[in-house]
Design a protein around this motif. Sequence first.
Motif, short mmCIF file in Angstrom:
data_model
loop_
_atom_site.label_atom_id
_atom_site.label_comp_id
_atom_site.label_asym_id
_atom_site.label_seq_id
_atom_site.Cartn_x
_atom_site.Cartn_y
_atom_site.Cartn_z
N ALA A 252 -13.76 1.35 -20.92
CA ALA A 252 -13.11 0.29 -20.14
C ALA A 252 -11.59 0.43 -20.08
CB ALA A 252 -13.49 -1.08 -20.71
N ARG A 258 -10.76 2.02 -14.03
CA ARG A 258 -10.16 0.77 -13.55
C ARG A 258 -9.82 0.89 -12.06
NH1 ARG A 258 -5.26 -0.35 -17.16
NH2 ARG A 258 -5.18 -2.26 -15.93
N ASP A 272 -8.27 -5.55 -15.80
CA ASP A 272 -7.96 -5.16 -17.18
C ASP A 272 -9.27 -4.83 -17.90
OD1 ASP A 272 -9.16 -7.54 -17.84
OD2 ASP A 272 -7.29 -8.57 -18.32
N GLU A 273 -9.09 -4.44 -19.19
CA GLU A 273 -10.24 -3.96 -19.95
C GLU A 273 -11.35 -5.01 -20.06
OE1 GLU A 273 -8.98 -1.82 -23.38
OE2 GLU A 273 -11.00 -1.78 -24.26
N ALA A 274 -10.96 -6.28 -20.27
CA ALA A 274 -11.96 -7.34 -20.41
C ALA A 274 -12.75 -7.51 -19.11
CB ALA A 274 -11.27 -8.65 -20.80
N LYS A 275 -12.05 -7.44 -18.00
CA LYS A 275 -12.70 -7.59 -16.69
C LYS A 275 -13.67 -6.42 -16.45
CE LYS A 275 -12.89 -9.13 -12.33
NZ LYS A 275 -13.61 -10.37 -11.99
N ARG A 277 -15.24 -4.70 -18.73
CA ARG A 277 -16.44 -4.88 -19.56
C ARG A 277 -17.35 -5.96 -18.99
NH1 ARG A 277 -16.25 -1.36 -23.44
NH2 ARG A 277 -14.24 -0.80 -24.35
N ALA A 278 -16.76 -7.00 -18.42
CA ALA A 278 -17.56 -8.06 -17.83
C ALA A 278 -18.37 -7.53 -16.64
CB ALA A 278 -16.66 -9.22 -17.40
N GLU A 281 -21.24 -5.18 -17.68
CA GLU A 281 -22.44 -5.77 -18.29
C GLU A 281 -23.67 -5.57 -17.42
OE1 GLU A 281 -23.39 -7.56 -21.13
OE2 GLU A 281 -21.56 -6.60 -21.88
#
Length: 313
Positions: A252, A258, A272-275, A277-278, A281
Motif C-alpha cells: 500500500a 497509489r 494514502d496508504e490507509a485509503k 488498504r481500504a 480489502e
Amino acid sequence: MLTFELPINPPYSYERLRSRLESHPDQQFQLIPECSMLRRAFRIETESFLVTLAFKGGLETPVLQVQTDKSLSAAQQEKLRKTVRHMFQADVDLEPVYQHMQTDQRLAPLTERFRGLRFLLDPDLFQSMVRTIIGQQLNLAFAATLTERLLTLAGDVVHDEQGQPFHVFPTAEAIARLEIEQLRQLQFSQRKAEYIIDFARAVVNRRVELDRLELMSDEEAIGYLTALRGIGRWTVECLLMFGMGRPDLLPAADIGLRNGIQLVYDLPEKPDEAKIRAIGESWAPWRSYISLYVWEAFGAFRRGEFAQPSADA
DNA sequence: GGCCAGGCTAGCA
DNA sequence: TGCTAGCATGGC
C-alpha cells in the motif's frame, strides 16, 4: 544441450510479458520479440549456463519451449524446470482472479485489456530481496542501472555463440565479500550499500534463513524480515509477491500502486496508504494479481496506450 | 530547475 | 507513538 517443453495454464500473453519487461528493464533478460523468445543466464547449484525460452501456442494454448546451451544432470534439469515454472507462474489459474475482477466495474475492463498478464518472478529469494532493496524509492530506470552495475561487479558471466555476455546474479557469498566503498563507487547511496551487504552477510552466516519463509504466513514473514535494518514492510511485501508469487499482498505504500488506484478508481487526489488498504480489502484473496493489473494499467496510461475507465463511460 | 521516483532509518517531539 | 529530514541520482 537440452530441450524440453512446459505447458502453461492458459491464458498466457507473451505480449504482456514483453511490455512489462520493456517498462521494467532487467538486464538479465534479452528480449527477442520477433520470435516470441527470451534469453537469460541461469545458475543452478554452482553451474551457470544460458537458457533460451520460446513462447509457443499463443494466448490460449501456451507452451514454453526451454533450451539450454549445455547438457545438465538429472538433478539440474529438475531444478531448472521447477525454477522456470515458478518464474513464469506456469501453474497459476487466472480464471478465479478474472471472475473476482468482474465483480468490480473499475477492474472488469482490465481483464480483457491485459488478458494473460502474469508476474515474472525472480528465480530465488536472495536475488529478489536484493533487487527490491535496490528499487526502494528509486525510479525503475535508475534501479535497473544500479542492478546491472552490481551484476557486472560481482556476478558470473556466460557468453552466447556470438560472444555476447549474459550476467548471472551474484550469490550471497559474492555480495557478502564486497565492501561498502565498492558499491558507493557504483553510485549506491551509503545506506543502500550497507543494507545490501548486511543482508548478504546475514544470509551467509545464517542469521537469516530464507528457506524458512516457505512455512510462514505473509504477516509472519513481514515480522521476521523487517527486523533487519533497511527492510521495511513494502520490501517484504514485494519479496512475497515478486520472489514467492504469493497471491494476496498489497504494497500500500507503493507509489506506482497509489498512482494506479487513483487512475483506475478515478480519484481526485493520490490515495494514502490507509485509503489503498481500504480499497484493497475488496480485492482479497487476489490482492497481488489485482495490484499487478493496476500497475500495468497505470504504465499503459502513461505511455498513452490506455484510457481512464471513466473516460470511456 | 524543481519535483518525483514501485522507501527506510534515525532523531526528535 | 507519530512525524520528518536526509539519502543519491535520473528523468521529465
